[in-house]
Design a protein around this motif. Sequence first.
Motif, PDB file in Angstrom:
ATOM      1  N   UNK A  30       7.235   0.301  -6.915  1.00  0.00           N
ATOM      2  CA  UNK A  30       8.168  -0.811  -7.104  1.00  0.00           C
ATOM      3  C   UNK A  30       8.776  -0.916  -8.506  1.00  0.00           C
ATOM      4  N   UNK A  31       8.388  -0.039  -9.422  1.00  0.00           N
ATOM      5  CA  UNK A  31       8.790  -0.189 -10.825  1.00  0.00           C
ATOM      6  C   UNK A  31      10.306  -0.079 -11.016  1.00  0.00           C
ATOM      7  N   UNK A  32      10.955   0.795 -10.275  1.00  0.00           N
ATOM      8  CA  UNK A  32      12.396   1.016 -10.453  1.00  0.00           C
ATOM      9  C   UNK A  32      13.196   0.358  -9.331  1.00  0.00           C
ATOM     10  N   UNK A  33      12.792  -0.838  -8.975  1.00  0.00           N
ATOM     11  CA  UNK A  33      13.406  -1.539  -7.850  1.00  0.00           C
ATOM     12  C   UNK A  33      14.903  -1.757  -8.047  1.00  0.00           C
ATOM     13  N   UNK A  34      15.305  -2.141  -9.253  1.00  0.00           N
ATOM     14  CA  UNK A  34      16.727  -2.395  -9.515  1.00  0.00           C
ATOM     15  C   UNK A  34      17.564  -1.142  -9.309  1.00  0.00           C
ATOM     16  N   UNK A  56      30.153   0.148  -2.080  1.00  0.00           N
ATOM     17  CA  UNK A  56      29.747   0.612  -3.409  1.00  0.00           C
ATOM     18  C   UNK A  56      29.468   2.101  -3.489  1.00  0.00           C
ATOM     19  N   UNK A  57      29.795   2.840  -2.442  1.00  0.00           N
ATOM     20  CA  UNK A  57      29.574   4.294  -2.368  1.00  0.00           C
ATOM     21  C   UNK A  57      28.122   4.638  -2.719  1.00  0.00           C
ATOM     22  N   UNK A  58      27.185   4.048  -1.967  1.00  0.00           N
ATOM     23  CA  UNK A  58      25.757   4.281  -2.253  1.00  0.00           C
ATOM     24  C   UNK A  58      25.315   5.670  -1.821  1.00  0.00           C
ATOM     25  N   UNK A  59      24.180   6.073  -2.330  1.00  0.00           N
ATOM     26  CA  UNK A  59      23.591   7.343  -1.909  1.00  0.00           C
ATOM     27  C   UNK A  59      22.956   7.225  -0.532  1.00  0.00           C
ATOM     28  N   UNK A  60      22.517   6.010  -0.185  1.00  0.00           N
ATOM     29  CA  UNK A  60      21.868   5.781   1.099  1.00  0.00           C
ATOM     30  C   UNK A  60      22.230   4.398   1.610  1.00  0.00           C
ATOM     31  N   UNK A  75      20.618  -0.500  -6.434  1.00  0.00           N
ATOM     32  CA  UNK A  75      21.976  -0.074  -6.769  1.00  0.00           C
ATOM     33  C   UNK A  75      22.400   1.165  -5.992  1.00  0.00           C
ATOM     34  N   UNK A  76      21.439   1.981  -5.592  1.00  0.00           N
ATOM     35  CA  UNK A  76      21.780   3.240  -4.927  1.00  0.00           C
ATOM     36  C   UNK A  76      21.697   3.167  -3.408  1.00  0.00           C
ATOM     37  N   UNK A  77      21.185   2.045  -2.884  1.00  0.00           N
ATOM     38  CA  UNK A  77      21.022   1.894  -1.437  1.00  0.00           C
ATOM     39  C   UNK A  77      21.810   0.688  -0.942  1.00  0.00           C
ATOM     40  N   UNK A  78      22.754   0.934  -0.034  1.00  0.00           N
ATOM     41  CA  UNK A  78      23.560  -0.131   0.541  1.00  0.00           C
ATOM     42  C   UNK A  78      22.880  -0.749   1.746  1.00  0.00           C
ATOM     43  N   UNK A  82       0.834  -1.197   0.000  1.00  0.00           N
ATOM     44  CA  UNK A  82       0.000   0.000   0.000  1.00  0.00           C
ATOM     45  C   UNK A  82       0.872   1.251   0.000  1.00  0.00           C
ATOM     46  N   UNK A  83       0.333   2.317  -0.578  1.00  0.00           N
ATOM     47  CA  UNK A  83       1.001   3.602  -0.528  1.00  0.00           C
ATOM     48  C   UNK A  83       1.981   3.843  -1.660  1.00  0.00           C
ATOM     49  N   UNK A  84       2.763   4.919  -1.510  1.00  0.00           N
ATOM     50  CA  UNK A  84       3.730   5.328  -2.524  1.00  0.00           C
ATOM     51  C   UNK A  84       5.108   5.488  -1.893  1.00  0.00           C
ATOM     52  N   UNK A  85       6.148   5.158  -2.657  1.00  0.00           N
ATOM     53  CA  UNK A  85       7.521   5.263  -2.167  1.00  0.00           C
ATOM     54  C   UNK A  85       8.440   5.674  -3.306  1.00  0.00           C
ATOM     55  N   UNK A  86       9.167   6.761  -3.077  1.00  0.00           N
ATOM     56  CA  UNK A  86      10.160   7.224  -4.048  1.00  0.00           C
ATOM     57  C   UNK A  86      11.506   7.342  -3.344  1.00  0.00           C
ATOM     58  N   UNK A  87      12.539   6.833  -4.010  1.00  0.00           N
ATOM     59  CA  UNK A  87      13.915   6.938  -3.504  1.00  0.00           C
ATOM     60  C   UNK A  87      14.750   7.577  -4.600  1.00  0.00           C
ATOM     61  N   UNK A  88      15.257   8.779  -4.341  1.00  0.00           N
ATOM     62  CA  UNK A  88      15.928   9.527  -5.393  1.00  0.00           C
ATOM     63  C   UNK A  88      14.914   9.843  -6.477  1.00  0.00           C
ATOM     64  N   UNK A  89      15.274   9.539  -7.724  1.00  0.00           N
ATOM     65  CA  UNK A  89      14.342   9.756  -8.835  1.00  0.00           C
ATOM     66  C   UNK A  89      13.555   8.504  -9.167  1.00  0.00           C
ATOM     67  N   UNK A  90      13.794   7.431  -8.399  1.00  0.00           N
ATOM     68  CA  UNK A  90      13.192   6.137  -8.706  1.00  0.00           C
ATOM     69  C   UNK A  90      11.908   5.906  -7.924  1.00  0.00           C
ATOM     70  N   UNK A  91      10.844   5.578  -8.642  1.00  0.00           N
ATOM     71  CA  UNK A  91       9.556   5.283  -8.025  1.00  0.00           C
ATOM     72  C   UNK A  91       9.422   3.775  -7.861  1.00  0.00           C
TER      73      UNK A  91
END
Length: 261
Positions: A117-121, A200-204, A125-128, A106-115
């Motif tokens: 569950x569509x941009x899960x990959x 991997x020097x992640x953003x988060x 890659x950006x979250x360690x 349920x709900x909405x989740x955005x991490x960086x520019x990625x929404x």
Amino acid sequence: MKGFRETAVAGKAAELGVPLDAAVSGAGAGEAAADSAFAAADCPQENCPAAFLEARGLGLKTLGGYAYKNVDITLSAGQIYAVRGHNGSGKTALLLSCAGRMAFSEGRLRVGAAQLPHARNAVQKSVGLALFKGLNDLQESLKVAYAVGAEFELYGRKPEKTAVSAYLRQWQLRDCANVLVKDLTAEQSLQLGIALACVGKPQMIVVDDIEDQLTKAQSEQLMEALVALAHGQGTTVMVGCVERDLAAMADGVCYLEKEGA
């Protein structure tokens, strides 16, 4: 790190330290209200930079009930955010969802520019991910230096001895280079998990159970290191904890309350 740090979490909710029959809320009374007041005072809406992570009405419903529900989060880049709650409140599941490792229902989740569950990959890659019990444990027979070197290879970094040694020194783990994973103290194991999450020097990065088998002083020291990572190096951090004093060290906090608590 295939074989050492398995991060495919979908369909493995039963392995979490989050009972599937525990319904939780992202906006409980009492302690939750106090935590929300703290977060609002620390970052007034008009002064907050653009959000790096934004969750609205986030929930995870399973066959046995909710792992978490009605969670709203606004987290800016370079901030540290605490997910606070007692054991079984859904902290682990929420952290994994925000890291793109566990689905939400349920709900909405955005991490960086990625929404999601569509941009899960892209999110993965950006979250360690630090070490989560039962999900990406290291083999106990590995030496620390070997585990770090293997993580280096995973992210295209040459696992040269000098580079691995320097990295371990950076995380105050140089003396653990030849120590087996099974012989690490609880504090060293948490430090290693954080170090691996940052290879991997992640953003988060996301870190769970910051108090697990640690003294209050040790937990506070690790929180101070995470605050320095966020504020000094710009790495966004989400951390799971139980104690309010630890959560108060973060820039923001949400409190997960078990139904009936």
